[in-house]
Design an enzyme around this catalytic site. Sequence first.
Site, mmCIF file in Angstrom:
data_model
loop_
_atom_site.group_PDB
_atom_site.id
_atom_site.type_symbol
_atom_site.label_atom_id
_atom_site.label_comp_id
_atom_site.label_asym_id
_atom_site.label_seq_id
_atom_site.Cartn_x
_atom_site.Cartn_y
_atom_site.Cartn_z
ATOM 1 C CB CYS A 2 -15.427 60.124 40.732
ATOM 2 S SG CYS A 2 -15.034 61.202 38.953
ATOM 3 N NE ARG A 27 -20.027 57.338 43.553
ATOM 4 C CZ ARG A 27 -20.573 58.414 44.157
ATOM 5 N NH1 ARG A 27 -21.377 57.824 45.180
ATOM 6 N NH2 ARG A 27 -20.571 59.624 43.683
ATOM 7 C CD1 TRP A 74 -18.118 56.883 34.809
ATOM 8 C CD2 TRP A 74 -18.654 58.742 34.232
ATOM 9 N NE1 TRP A 74 -19.137 56.763 33.661
ATOM 10 C CE2 TRP A 74 -19.497 58.230 33.696
ATOM 11 C CE3 TRP A 74 -18.444 60.258 34.323
ATOM 12 C CZ2 TRP A 74 -20.107 58.689 32.490
ATOM 13 C CZ3 TRP A 74 -19.335 60.726 33.447
ATOM 14 C CH2 TRP A 74 -20.258 60.158 32.584
ATOM 15 C CG ASN A 100 -15.533 62.180 43.455
ATOM 16 O OD1 ASN A 100 -14.579 61.540 42.954
ATOM 17 N ND2 ASN A 100 -16.536 61.633 44.232
ATOM 18 N N GLY A 101 -16.146 65.660 40.780
ATOM 19 C CA GLY A 101 -16.757 66.772 40.508
ATOM 20 C C GLY A 101 -15.956 67.321 39.019
ATOM 21 C CD GLU A 501 -38.057 53.156 34.966
ATOM 22 O OE1 GLU A 501 -37.815 54.479 34.238
ATOM 23 O OE2 GLU A 501 -37.380 52.506 35.409
ATOM 24 C CE LYS A 505 -34.141 50.926 34.716
ATOM 25 N NZ LYS A 505 -34.821 51.983 35.612
ATOM 26 C CD GLU A 508 -30.904 52.833 33.115
ATOM 27 O OE1 GLU A 508 -30.320 53.387 33.834
ATOM 28 O OE2 GLU A 508 -31.966 52.446 33.255
ATOM 29 C CG HIS A 524 -49.841 61.389 14.599
ATOM 30 N ND1 HIS A 524 -50.742 61.902 13.768
ATOM 31 C CD2 HIS A 524 -50.632 60.828 15.540
ATOM 32 C CE1 HIS A 524 -51.918 61.993 14.074
ATOM 33 N NE2 HIS A 524 -52.027 61.197 15.270
ATOM 34 C CE LYS A 621 -28.356 53.564 42.306
ATOM 35 N NZ LYS A 621 -29.592 52.968 41.367
HETATM 36 C C1 F6R Z 1 -32.136 55.010 35.385
HETATM 37 C C2 F6R Z 1 -31.166 55.418 36.487
HETATM 38 C C3 F6R Z 1 -31.115 57.050 36.164
HETATM 39 C C4 F6R Z 1 -31.542 57.748 37.541
HETATM 40 C C5 F6R Z 1 -31.072 59.319 37.200
HETATM 41 C C6 F6R Z 1 -31.547 60.040 38.527
HETATM 42 O O1 F6R Z 1 -32.197 53.309 35.797
HETATM 43 O O2 F6R Z 1 -30.947 55.046 37.549
HETATM 44 O O3 F6R Z 1 -31.964 57.323 35.165
HETATM 45 O O4 F6R Z 1 -32.843 57.551 37.508
HETATM 46 O O5 F6R Z 1 -29.687 59.124 36.915
HETATM 47 O O6 F6R Z 1 -30.841 59.516 39.515
HETATM 48 P P1 F6R Z 1 -31.394 60.046 41.094
HETATM 49 O O7 F6R Z 1 -32.635 59.200 41.396
HETATM 50 O O8 F6R Z 1 -30.288 59.579 41.935
HETATM 51 O O9 F6R Z 1 -31.326 61.483 41.031
#
Ligand code: F6R
Length: 626
Positions: A2, A27, A74, A100-101, A501, A505, A508, A524, A621
């Site tokens: 949000c 976001r 959201w 928000n929250g 990682e 990516k 996502e 395994h 985000k």
């Molecule tokens: C992946 C991504 C998320 C953030 C995670 C932590 O591309 O963006 O996995 O890394 O939500 O977010 P922060 O770093 O803002 O605590």
Amino acid sequence: MCGIIGYVGNKKASNILIDGLLALEYRGYDSAGIATLENNEIKIMKDKGRVKNILDLDGYDKLQGTYGIAHTRWATHGKPSKENSHPHFDNSNTFAVVHNGIIENYNELRAFLAEKGYTFYSQTDTEVIPNLIHYYYTNIEETDKSDTDKTLRAVAEATKDLKGSYAIEVISPLMPNTIIVGRKDSPLVIGTKSDENYIASDIPALLTYTKDFYLLNDNELAVITKDSISFYNTDLEKHSKNIKNIEWDASAAEKNGYEDYMLKEIFEQPNSIRETVGSRLKLNEPVNFDDLDIKPEYLKNINKIFIVACGTAMHAGLVGKVLLEKLCKIPTEVDIASEFRYRDPIIDDKTLCIYVSQSGETADTIAALKLSREKGAKTLAISNVIGSSITREADYTIYTHAGPEIAVASTKAYTSQVVLFAVLAIHFSELLGYSDSDITINSNGDTIKLEDLKNDIINLPKKLAIVLENTDLIKEFAENAYTEKDMFFLGRGIDETVAKEGSLKLKEISYIHSEAYAAGELKHGPIALIENGIHVISILTDESLAKKTISNIQEVITRGAKTMVITNQNLEGHTFDYVIEIPKICPLISPILSVVPLQLLSYYISKNKGLDVDKPRNLAKSVTVE
Ligand code: F6R
């Protein structure tokens, strides 16, 4: 997650509120709404779907109010729908609230209010807030108070009842030209200018208007008009607050000719790494962290480090662990914040807990930090956002200075976090007195000197630029692989952390299922999934492990896999479908180079699939709820 926007000034508020919501779109959200106030009446425009849908709602173009509140939702409680969108009214349409929250005790509060005769029209937790405010407002006995003061008291009383997290904005005809805001465990900033004030859930959304911000703390309220801002605690004791000047400029948060924010941020990495390292690290000088005052005596007493984070930041922590263990010889564990906070970890005053968060607002990471502080550990935050919640909670903070990261999928923040871990580990190593000795980096007993590592760090931007010049093969792989349903990522040692990682990516932004495995673990179990044509991507940057990983890749080739190898090793005598060569570098910081082809790979696959790279489905985000 949000987003909140607010404006009070002399201009037409609706345009500013919409622009602010558009700036927060990254976001992630599923519905949006605004409320302005004119002629003693609150006008709410809201619906599910994109922010720009609000522009088509009946009456939007007639809105004239010069202050108002706005929200992107959201969904957490109740599906995306007009009824569940914010702002929400109380039953008498006197108080409009965005939130928000998550209100954890909303069921109890709903039952309490229902008993008092209140009705609920949405499935949200938020709707209890305006009704609670109304309840307290109508029960305030002091008749000598102004309507604004009574509303402020009602808001304060209501927030005391809320369990969970909130950032709220409240408007009401009872307090013309005024917005009341408050927060706990959910971010809220106030941008200030002469004759107008702005509110947002994050700083980049307001950078086109101002660089002067007040950062609201937990359990703090503010009463905002166009030319005044007053701060209170929830007992309504007034206090003053300092303005924070934010150096980011607005153009840094724009696309600058790139098709997507993610691509721009990938290509910014030579520069963001330069900014992160800054003047902290120079050859033949001890590392200098102006912003970190950790003493050698304290460090010598530490017998354990925890690195705690979520998602990509946690993956940066996995590299941080290797760096800290190798350079400082302190046992280091990496934890996922959402697990750490509930697993009763063994922590005491000899533990240093490092929290990594790009946004600095991740609810689980903040909660984990608070827990370790309560247990007596010192806490160090690594964040990209000046003044973010995590930095205000931690004992020490160091900033990545990577510039605003707008794309949901994190790229430059990761490489900046990793390089910052490298600089931090060198700093700790120097404080601990290891600077002159050789550092063992693998089980073969190979060693490096800190000065050589420093030199490699200084040369990173040049080497990153080389990696970014070679995108043709990655594009070709993406064109051939974008219809796949599954992929594998393999690596050993530090390369396994990069495999994780790369896999994240891909999931996502390409919505392709993938698994990341330590190459030696394949036999395994997971090798049962390897069949003709499956794509397997391996990372191979550590000479001491190269032969072993190559054997594992041969095992998947034998079973029909198509292979891509990202490497800086000599692969003569071996055949793979795609080989992406990257420059040689100390293996301890190789993830900063080897991750880049993987970032590009997921980007190009996502583009081939025609997906929204910057705003992938279901993701946000900044994950400000648990
Ligand atoms: C992946 C991504 C998320 C953030 C995670 C932590 O591309 O963006 O996995 O890394 O939500 O977010 P922060 O770093 O803002 O605590």
